[in-house]
Design a protein around this motif. Structure first.
Motif, PDB file in Angstrom:
ATOM      1  N   SER A  90      51.004  -6.676  -7.852  1.00 17.58           N
ATOM      2  CA  SER A  90      50.419  -6.168  -6.388  1.00 17.58           C
ATOM      3  C   SER A  90      50.767  -7.200  -5.311  1.00 17.58           C
ATOM      4  O   SER A  90      50.811  -8.326  -5.757  1.00 17.58           O
ATOM      5  CB  SER A  90      49.161  -5.615  -6.727  1.00 17.58           C
ATOM      6  N   PRO A  91      50.538  -6.754  -4.214  1.00 14.62           N
ATOM      7  CA  PRO A  91      50.427  -7.752  -3.140  1.00 14.62           C
ATOM      8  C   PRO A  91      49.218  -8.773  -3.111  1.00 14.62           C
ATOM      9  O   PRO A  91      49.298  -9.763  -2.667  1.00 14.62           O
ATOM     10  CB  PRO A  91      50.378  -6.856  -1.753  1.00 14.62           C
ATOM     11  N   ASP A  92      48.178  -8.347  -4.063  1.00 12.86           N
ATOM     12  CA  ASP A  92      47.132  -9.281  -4.254  1.00 12.86           C
ATOM     13  C   ASP A  92      47.244 -10.116  -5.351  1.00 12.86           C
ATOM     14  O   ASP A  92      46.598 -11.036  -5.431  1.00 12.86           O
ATOM     15  CB  ASP A  92      45.839  -8.367  -4.536  1.00 12.86           C
ATOM     16  N   GLY A  93      48.214  -9.947  -5.973  1.00 15.02           N
ATOM     17  CA  GLY A  93      48.703 -11.220  -7.273  1.00 15.02           C
ATOM     18  C   GLY A  93      49.090 -10.429  -8.550  1.00 15.02           C
ATOM     19  O   GLY A  93      49.579  -9.150  -8.472  1.00 15.02           O
ATOM     20  N   ASN A  94      49.335 -11.062  -9.454  1.00  9.90           N
ATOM     21  CA  ASN A  94      49.554 -10.894 -10.871  1.00  9.90           C
ATOM     22  C   ASN A  94      48.637 -10.860 -11.908  1.00  9.90           C
ATOM     23  O   ASN A  94      47.933 -11.674 -11.794  1.00  9.90           O
ATOM     24  CB  ASN A  94      50.815 -11.554 -11.144  1.00  9.90           C
ATOM     25  N   ALA A  95      48.866 -10.097 -12.808  1.00 14.45           N
ATOM     26  CA  ALA A  95      48.023 -10.051 -14.039  1.00 14.45           C
ATOM     27  C   ALA A  95      48.849  -9.971 -15.048  1.00 14.45           C
ATOM     28  O   ALA A  95      49.468  -8.832 -15.199  1.00 14.45           O
ATOM     29  CB  ALA A  95      46.875  -9.222 -13.903  1.00 14.45           C
ATOM     30  N   LEU A  96      48.401 -10.563 -16.406  1.00 11.21           N
ATOM     31  CA  LEU A  96      49.127 -10.411 -17.560  1.00 11.21           C
ATOM     32  C   LEU A  96      47.956 -10.024 -18.505  1.00 11.21           C
ATOM     33  O   LEU A  96      47.043 -10.840 -18.696  1.00 11.21           O
ATOM     34  CB  LEU A  96      49.843 -11.564 -18.217  1.00 11.21           C
ATOM     35  N   LEU A  97      48.047  -9.002 -19.379  1.00 12.35           N
ATOM     36  CA  LEU A  97      46.924  -8.342 -20.063  1.00 12.35           C
ATOM     37  C   LEU A  97      47.598  -8.320 -21.339  1.00 12.35           C
ATOM     38  O   LEU A  97      48.581  -7.744 -21.688  1.00 12.35           O
ATOM     39  CB  LEU A  97      46.316  -6.846 -19.434  1.00 12.35           C
ATOM     40  N   GLU A  98      46.625  -8.497 -22.442  1.00 14.61           N
ATOM     41  CA  GLU A  98      46.926  -8.217 -23.714  1.00 14.61           C
ATOM     42  C   GLU A  98      45.920  -7.102 -24.360  1.00 14.61           C
ATOM     43  O   GLU A  98      44.733  -7.415 -24.164  1.00 14.61           O
ATOM     44  CB  GLU A  98      46.880  -9.357 -24.660  1.00 14.61           C
ATOM     45  N   VAL A  99      46.428  -6.044 -24.859  1.00 12.33           N
ATOM     46  CA  VAL A  99      45.627  -5.042 -25.324  1.00 12.33           C
ATOM     47  C   VAL A  99      45.974  -4.679 -27.019  1.00 12.33           C
ATOM     48  O   VAL A  99      46.966  -4.738 -27.340  1.00 12.33           O
ATOM     49  CB  VAL A  99      46.067  -3.614 -24.510  1.00 12.33           C
ATOM     50  N   PRO A 100      44.923  -4.507 -27.470  1.00 13.78           N
ATOM     51  CA  PRO A 100      44.959  -4.370 -29.090  1.00 13.78           C
ATOM     52  C   PRO A 100      45.992  -3.051 -29.305  1.00 13.78           C
ATOM     53  O   PRO A 100      45.794  -2.230 -28.777  1.00 13.78           O
ATOM     54  CB  PRO A 100      43.755  -4.114 -29.497  1.00 13.78           C
ATOM     55  N   SER A 101      47.117  -3.375 -30.021  1.00 18.88           N
ATOM     56  CA  SER A 101      48.148  -2.352 -30.194  1.00 18.88           C
ATOM     57  C   SER A 101      47.459  -1.200 -30.909  1.00 18.88           C
ATOM     58  O   SER A 101      47.781  -0.020 -30.424  1.00 18.88           O
ATOM     59  CB  SER A 101      49.083  -2.968 -30.972  1.00 18.88           C
ATOM     60  N   ALA A 102      46.675  -1.189 -31.936  1.00 16.27           N
ATOM     61  CA  ALA A 102      46.068   0.003 -32.619  1.00 16.27           C
ATOM     62  C   ALA A 102      45.419   0.813 -31.747  1.00 16.27           C
ATOM     63  O   ALA A 102      45.602   1.966 -31.706  1.00 16.27           O
ATOM     64  CB  ALA A 102      45.388  -0.576 -33.933  1.00 16.27           C
ATOM     65  N   ALA A 103      44.430   0.210 -30.887  1.00 21.56           N
ATOM     66  CA  ALA A 103      43.829   1.072 -30.082  1.00 21.56           C
ATOM     67  C   ALA A 103      44.541   1.630 -29.017  1.00 21.56           C
ATOM     68  O   ALA A 103      44.357   3.104 -28.812  1.00 21.56           O
ATOM     69  CB  ALA A 103      42.685   0.001 -29.235  1.00 21.56           C
ATOM     70  N   VAL A 104      45.482   1.002 -28.448  1.00 20.28           N
ATOM     71  CA  VAL A 104      46.432   1.630 -27.406  1.00 20.28           C
ATOM     72  C   VAL A 104      47.210   2.655 -27.976  1.00 20.28           C
ATOM     73  O   VAL A 104      47.401   3.874 -27.774  1.00 20.28           O
ATOM     74  CB  VAL A 104      47.330   0.675 -26.768  1.00 20.28           C
ATOM     75  N   THR A 105      47.875   2.535 -29.245  1.00 25.72           N
ATOM     76  CA  THR A 105      48.639   3.579 -30.090  1.00 25.72           C
ATOM     77  C   THR A 105      47.870   4.886 -30.175  1.00 25.72           C
ATOM     78  O   THR A 105      48.434   5.734 -30.162  1.00 25.72           O
ATOM     79  CB  THR A 105      49.200   2.886 -31.370  1.00 25.72           C
ATOM     80  N   ALA A 106      46.616   4.662 -30.811  1.00 22.38           N
ATOM     81  CA  ALA A 106      45.798   5.835 -31.310  1.00 22.38           C
ATOM     82  C   ALA A 106      45.255   6.549 -29.996  1.00 22.38           C
ATOM     83  O   ALA A 106      45.417   7.904 -30.083  1.00 22.38           O
ATOM     84  CB  ALA A 106      44.685   5.298 -31.837  1.00 22.38           C
ATOM     85  N   TRP A 107      45.244   5.901 -29.178  1.00 21.71           N
ATOM     86  CA  TRP A 107      44.841   6.864 -27.614  1.00 21.71           C
ATOM     87  C   TRP A 107      46.063   7.350 -27.251  1.00 21.71           C
ATOM     88  O   TRP A 107      45.999   8.452 -26.663  1.00 21.71           O
ATOM     89  CB  TRP A 107      44.293   5.516 -26.782  1.00 21.71           C
ATOM     90  N   VAL A 108      47.178   6.752 -27.323  1.00 21.84           N
ATOM     91  CA  VAL A 108      48.441   7.562 -26.656  1.00 21.84           C
ATOM     92  C   VAL A 108      48.749   8.519 -27.351  1.00 21.84           C
ATOM     93  O   VAL A 108      49.201   9.759 -27.178  1.00 21.84           O
ATOM     94  CB  VAL A 108      49.594   6.593 -26.686  1.00 21.84           C
ATOM     95  N   GLU A 109      48.492   8.596 -28.774  1.00 22.31           N
ATOM     96  CA  GLU A 109      48.806   9.814 -29.547  1.00 22.31           C
ATOM     97  C   GLU A 109      47.694  10.868 -29.512  1.00 22.31           C
ATOM     98  O   GLU A 109      48.084  11.891 -29.580  1.00 22.31           O
ATOM     99  CB  GLU A 109      48.736   9.257 -31.290  1.00 22.31           C
ATOM    100  N   ARG A 110      46.721  10.456 -29.086  1.00 19.87           N
ATOM    101  CA  ARG A 110      45.603  11.350 -28.600  1.00 19.87           C
ATOM    102  C   ARG A 110      46.130  12.315 -27.479  1.00 19.87           C
ATOM    103  O   ARG A 110      46.256  13.501 -27.256  1.00 19.87           O
ATOM    104  CB  ARG A 110      44.115  11.052 -28.462  1.00 19.87           C
ATOM    105  N   THR A 111      46.670  11.491 -26.460  1.00 23.59           N
ATOM    106  CA  THR A 111      47.223  12.192 -25.324  1.00 23.59           C
ATOM    107  C   THR A 111      48.302  13.012 -25.754  1.00 23.59           C
ATOM    108  O   THR A 111      48.542  13.981 -24.937  1.00 23.59           O
ATOM    109  CB  THR A 111      47.504  11.226 -24.028  1.00 23.59           C
ATOM    110  N   LEU A 112      49.338  12.494 -26.582  1.00 22.24           N
ATOM    111  CA  LEU A 112      50.347  13.211 -26.973  1.00 22.24           C
ATOM    112  C   LEU A 112      50.250  14.800 -27.597  1.00 22.24           C
ATOM    113  O   LEU A 112      50.827  15.619 -27.267  1.00 22.24           O
ATOM    114  CB  LEU A 112      51.302  12.743 -27.611  1.00 22.24           C
ATOM    115  N   ARG A 113      48.821  14.654 -28.227  1.00 26.14           N
ATOM    116  CA  ARG A 113      48.558  15.857 -29.118  1.00 26.14           C
ATOM    117  C   ARG A 113      47.872  16.833 -27.885  1.00 26.14           C
ATOM    118  O   ARG A 113      48.134  18.103 -28.250  1.00 26.14           O
ATOM    119  CB  ARG A 113      47.528  15.731 -30.078  1.00 26.14           C
ATOM    120  N   VAL A 114      47.212  16.414 -26.956  1.00 26.30           N
ATOM    121  CA  VAL A 114      46.450  17.133 -26.135  1.00 26.30           C
ATOM    122  C   VAL A 114      47.852  17.604 -25.002  1.00 26.30           C
ATOM    123  O   VAL A 114      47.604  19.219 -24.744  1.00 26.30           O
ATOM    124  CB  VAL A 114      45.472  16.423 -25.029  1.00 26.30           C
ATOM    125  N   VAL A 115      48.727  17.047 -24.840  1.00 25.12           N
ATOM    126  CA  VAL A 115      49.888  17.553 -23.884  1.00 25.12           C
ATOM    127  C   VAL A 115      51.078  16.866 -24.452  1.00 25.12           C
ATOM    128  O   VAL A 115      51.293  15.881 -23.921  1.00 25.12           O
ATOM    129  CB  VAL A 115      49.542  17.250 -22.261  1.00 25.12           C
TER     130      VAL A 115
END
Length: 158
Positions: A90-115
Motif C-alpha cells: 500500500s502507499p503506507d508500506g509493505n507487509a509479508l505475512l505467513e498464515v498456517p496453510s491448514a487453517a486457510v485451506t479449511a476456511w476457503v473450503e467452507r466459503t466454497l461450500r456456502v457459495v
C-alpha cells in the motif's frame, strides 16, 4: 439472507528472515459480497487494519503463486510447516505475512461450500435488477414510436 464465514487466527508478520511477530487476525467471507474475502488485522492500534481482495485470488494462492500489484499470495514451507504467504503493498508500506496453510485451506473450503465457484453472480441479483431496468414501461411507447411522419406521401401527391 446473508451468511458469514469467519475464522480467527494468528498470522506472522515477517520482519526479517530471522524475526517475525504474531498478529491476531480475522478472515471473513460474506455472501452479500460473494467475490471478496476480508482480512482484519488487530495490530494494537485504535482501529484494526482491513484488507479486501478477490476470493479467487486466495483460492488459487493456496495451490500456486498468484496475484500482482497490491496482493500476492503463494504456498511454501517454513521450518517444515506449510504456510501461505501473503504480500500486501500500500502507499503506507509493505507487509509479508505467513498464515498456517491448514487453517486457510479449511476456511476457503467452507466459503466454497456456502457459495460454489461460478454461482456468485446469482447472489447479487444482477440479472433481476437488469431485467427490471430494461423492461419497457407504458411511457416508453412515446420514446419508441417514430415522432416524425414519413417523408413519403401516402397518396402519391407532392
Amino acid at each position: 439472507m446473508q451468511n458469514i464465514v469467519e475464522r480467527e487466527l494468528e498470522l506472522k508478520l515477517v520482519l526479517s528472515p530471522e524475526r517475525s511477530v504474531p498478529v491476531p487476525a480475522r478472515l471473513s467471507y460474506l455472501t452479500d459480497d460473494p467475490y471478496a474475502v476480508h482480512i482484519t488485522f488487530h495490530i494494537g492500534s485504535e482501529s484494526p487494519v482491513h484488507w479486501t481482495f478477490a476470493r479467487e485470488l486466495l483460492v488459487e494462492g493456496v495451490f500456486r503463486p498468484c496475484g500482482h500489484g497490491d496482493v500476492r499470495i503463494w504456498p511454501t514451507k517454513v521450518d517444515e510447516h506449510s504456510v501461505i504467504c501473503v504480500a500486501l503493498t500500500s502507499p503506507d508500506g509493505n507487509a509479508l505475512l505467513e498464515v498456517p496453510s491448514a487453517a486457510v485451506t479449511a476456511w476457503v473450503e467452507r466459503t466454497l461450500r456456502v457459495v460454489p465457484p461460478g454461482s456468485e453472480s446469482a447472489l447479487l441479483g444482477l440479472d433481476g435488477a437488469l431485467a427490471e431496468l430494461l423492461t419497457p414501461l407504458p411511457a416508453d411507447d412515446l420514446w419508441l414510436s417514430d415522432p416524425w411522419p414519413s417523408d413519403e406521401s401516402q397518396d402519391g401527391d407532392a
